[in-house]
Design a protein around this motif. Structure first.
Motif, PDB file in Angstrom:
ATOM      1  N   PRO A  17       5.260  13.696 -30.382  1.00 53.66           N
ATOM      2  CA  PRO A  17       3.972  13.270 -29.833  1.00 53.66           C
ATOM      3  C   PRO A  17       4.022  13.021 -28.331  1.00 53.66           C
ATOM      4  O   PRO A  17       3.044  13.281 -27.616  1.00 53.66           O
ATOM      5  N   ARG A  18       5.170  12.513 -27.818  1.00 49.41           N
ATOM      6  CA  ARG A  18       5.312  12.236 -26.385  1.00 49.41           C
ATOM      7  C   ARG A  18       6.738  12.557 -25.975  1.00 49.41           C
ATOM      8  O   ARG A  18       7.661  12.539 -26.794  1.00 49.41           O
ATOM      9  N   ALA A  19       6.928  12.816 -24.679  1.00 47.81           N
ATOM     10  CA  ALA A  19       8.269  13.092 -24.158  1.00 47.81           C
ATOM     11  C   ALA A  19       8.262  12.912 -22.650  1.00 47.81           C
ATOM     12  O   ALA A  19       7.212  12.983 -21.994  1.00 47.81           O
ATOM     13  N   HIS A  20       9.447  12.656 -22.087  1.00 52.42           N
ATOM     14  CA  HIS A  20       9.649  12.811 -20.653  1.00 52.42           C
ATOM     15  C   HIS A  20       9.663  14.309 -20.372  1.00 52.42           C
ATOM     16  O   HIS A  20      10.356  15.056 -21.068  1.00 52.42           O
ATOM     17  N   ILE A  21       8.933  14.756 -19.368  1.00 50.79           N
ATOM     18  CA  ILE A  21       8.877  16.179 -19.012  1.00 50.79           C
ATOM     19  C   ILE A  21       9.546  16.353 -17.653  1.00 50.79           C
ATOM     20  O   ILE A  21       9.179  15.680 -16.682  1.00 50.79           O
ATOM     21  N   VAL A  22      10.528  17.258 -17.591  1.00 47.55           N
ATOM     22  CA  VAL A  22      11.291  17.491 -16.368  1.00 47.55           C
ATOM     23  C   VAL A  22      11.179  18.966 -16.004  1.00 47.55           C
ATOM     24  O   VAL A  22      11.555  19.841 -16.792  1.00 47.55           O
ATOM     25  N   GLY A  23      10.652  19.268 -14.822  1.00 47.54           N
ATOM     26  CA  GLY A  23      10.502  20.659 -14.423  1.00 47.54           C
ATOM     27  C   GLY A  23      10.993  20.909 -13.016  1.00 47.54           C
ATOM     28  O   GLY A  23      10.884  20.052 -12.140  1.00 47.54           O
ATOM     29  N   LEU A  24      11.530  22.109 -12.799  1.00 50.37           N
ATOM     30  CA  LEU A  24      11.991  22.529 -11.478  1.00 50.37           C
ATOM     31  C   LEU A  24      11.163  23.717 -11.007  1.00 50.37           C
ATOM     32  O   LEU A  24      10.991  24.695 -11.749  1.00 50.37           O
ATOM     33  N   SER A  25      10.650  23.630  -9.774  1.00 47.15           N
ATOM     34  CA  SER A  25       9.951  24.740  -9.120  1.00 47.15           C
ATOM     35  C   SER A  25       8.778  25.214  -9.975  1.00 47.15           C
ATOM     36  O   SER A  25       7.841  24.456 -10.194  1.00 47.15           O
ATOM     37  N   MET A  26       8.807  26.432 -10.479  1.00 48.51           N
ATOM     38  CA  MET A  26       7.749  26.888 -11.374  1.00 48.51           C
ATOM     39  C   MET A  26       7.575  25.907 -12.528  1.00 48.51           C
ATOM     40  O   MET A  26       6.451  25.589 -12.929  1.00 48.51           O
ATOM     41  N   GLY A  27       8.689  25.423 -13.042  1.00 52.45           N
ATOM     42  CA  GLY A  27       8.635  24.421 -14.103  1.00 52.45           C
ATOM     43  C   GLY A  27       8.110  23.087 -13.619  1.00 52.45           C
ATOM     44  O   GLY A  27       7.512  22.329 -14.384  1.00 52.45           O
ATOM     45  N   GLY A  28       8.323  22.782 -12.321  1.00 52.17           N
ATOM     46  CA  GLY A  28       7.768  21.567 -11.745  1.00 52.17           C
ATOM     47  C   GLY A  28       6.248  21.629 -11.672  1.00 52.17           C
ATOM     48  O   GLY A  28       5.559  20.640 -11.952  1.00 52.17           O
TER      49      GLY A  28
END
Length: 293
Positions: A88-99
């Protein structure tokens, strides 16, 4: 092999390890699900860690139609992976395009973001370079098609914000470059045209960002020039946002400086889960240099 299925029927490959509060890692254009291995190994000790391949990145499906790639779709694909894992929920971590995808996830799926780590997000955001970025993105797409991924990776992997990684960690950089050469050329070209070249500047999202409630951490390298000013803008705009600038560091933050990157994230997650990563104290007015009354 495990796959999530999106609303439009695209299968997204994912891997998961560990247990605890979930973290979903979202890779950059030049990476894939393997790019988060230093974080998967570190954070799986106390979190459920998830890494997945974006559409266009095998073993995920590679839609041939460019219209099936967009910034909104990239954000919604994160939610599809979470749905497959019943998160249902999460910490989301993205780099560049993923950011960028992480940032848009925070806008489109705010209730599902325990926090956001927006790393190396800025290319194409600066208004004065907007048209140049769109043009060079289309050229990159063309070269992936003309040369193929294996050949063009030799050029793309030596960008101005990639050579820092090569200088510090030649073996790690070579692995990155080799994996980039294994990408699907059609998927890379469609991603460049459909996501990168068409995404809005973050400066155009100011009104939405000012009311985005998710605790956020922006991370940039000080030699990743086109991410520095956008990083400061995000810090000043998102209410509960911190900014970390990593010295003598380029674009591939999590691989170039994995220990420092992991330490930043670990402290951030701990503060978020303790309820201590709050909006900026209203007494900290940037217009006030010294208090006189």
């Amino acid at each position: 092999m495990s796959f999530a299925t999106t609303a439009d029927g695209v299968r997204l490959y994912y891997e998961t390890a560990g247990s605890g509060t979930p973290i979903v890692f979202v890779h950059e254009f030049g990476g894939d699900h393997r790019s988060w291995e230093p974080q998967m190994r570190y954070f799986a000790r106390r979190h459920q860690c998830v890494t997945f391949g974006a559409r266009g990145y095998p073993p995920s499906d590679v839609p041939k139609d460019m219209e099936r790639y967009s910034q909104a779709i990239a954000a919604d694909d994160i939610a599809a992976v979470m749905d497959a894992l019943q998160l249902p929920r999460a910490h989301i971590v993205g780099l560049s395009m993923g950011g960028f995808a992480t940032l848009h996830f925070g806008l489109r799926h705010s209730g599902r973001a325990a926090s956001l780590v927006i790393a190396g997000a800025g290319y194409g955001a600066e208004k004065e370079h907007e048209e140049y970025f769109r043009g060079v993105s289309l050229e990159v797409a063309k070269q992936f098609e003309l040369q193929g991924a294996e050949r063009f990776a030799r050029t793309y992997s030596l960008g101005a914000s990639r050579v820092q990684f090569q200088n510090k960690d030649p073996r790690g950089w070579q692995e990155f470059a080799t994996w980039l050469g294994q990408h699907d050329a059609v998927g890379a070209a469609n991603t460049m045209r459909g996501v990168q070249a068409r995404r809005p500047s973050i400066y155009d999202l100011e009104a939405e960002l000012r009311v985005m409630g998710a605790p956020s951490l922006v991370v940039v390298g000080d030699e990743d020039d086109h991410c520095l000013q956008p990083g400061i803008f995000l810090k000043k705009t998102i209410p509960a946002c911190g900014l970390a600038v990593m010295p003598k560091t380029g674009h591939t933050l999590n691989l170039e400086e994995p220990a420092a990157f992991n330490a930043l994230l670990a402290e951030f997650f701990a503060q978020v889960e303790a309820g201590q990563w709050k909006p900026r104290d209203p007494r900290a007015l940037p217009s006030q240099i010294m208090k006189t009354d």
